[in-house]
Write an enzyme that holds these catalytic residues in place. Sequence first.
Site: not given
Ligand code: SAH
Length: 215
Positions: A64
Amino acid sequence: MIDSYKHKGLRKQLVDTIREKGIVDEEVLNAIGKIPRHLFMDSSFLEFAYQDKPFPIGSGQTISQPYTVAFQTELLEVKPGEKVLEIGTGSGYQACVLEELGAKVFTIERQKKLYLKSKKFLAELNYKAKIFYGDGYKGLPAFAPFDKILITAGAPELPADLASQLKTGGMIVVPLGRGGIQIMARFIKKEDGSMRKEDHGTFRFVPLLKKLADD
Ligand code: SAH
């Protein structure tokens, strides 16, 4: 893993940028100033690590934008010792920001590759966050209740299982909305178990998905 004076200087500028954009919580700014974001990104993107932008981290996902990380973290009002659940580990960067604020961090990722990569990497950096491979919609009932829950992907609505794993007086910060744009919502759990909802502006996130990905 090198964290040079140049990296530190760029990081200081990044902190100034997000301060100018309106982040006031000094603890949050300190955490951003401390964590070597360039190490969380693919080497080809090193030179971009300290721009205030999101970047690809593999498996179709992104780390992000620092301002967004800071904004969500500020809304969560983390106090030392609190149990915080993050949904969407991704690169692990946000989990480290929460840990720098003194939280006991639990974080879930649905993409196996990212989960494995971030688990190994955070351990190398000496962070203690507990990382799980699983479906964030279900939360972590075995470790509930949590003081705070942070969702870092766009959710169509507040996942009911997560609401039930929150302490009374606890908060959930979640970008809500289908499609490319979400409204940042903060829910605060009341004594009677219902949620008070606040809206905090529009953001763009990758979607919170339902099925596990094991590649
Ligand atoms: N917090 C992260 C960025 C998140 S991007 C950082 O600091 O880098 C969003 C993330 O959510 C992605 O890696 C995606 O694979 C994950 N994601 C999407 N749906 C999800 C779910 N149902 N359970 C767990 N993770 C999920």
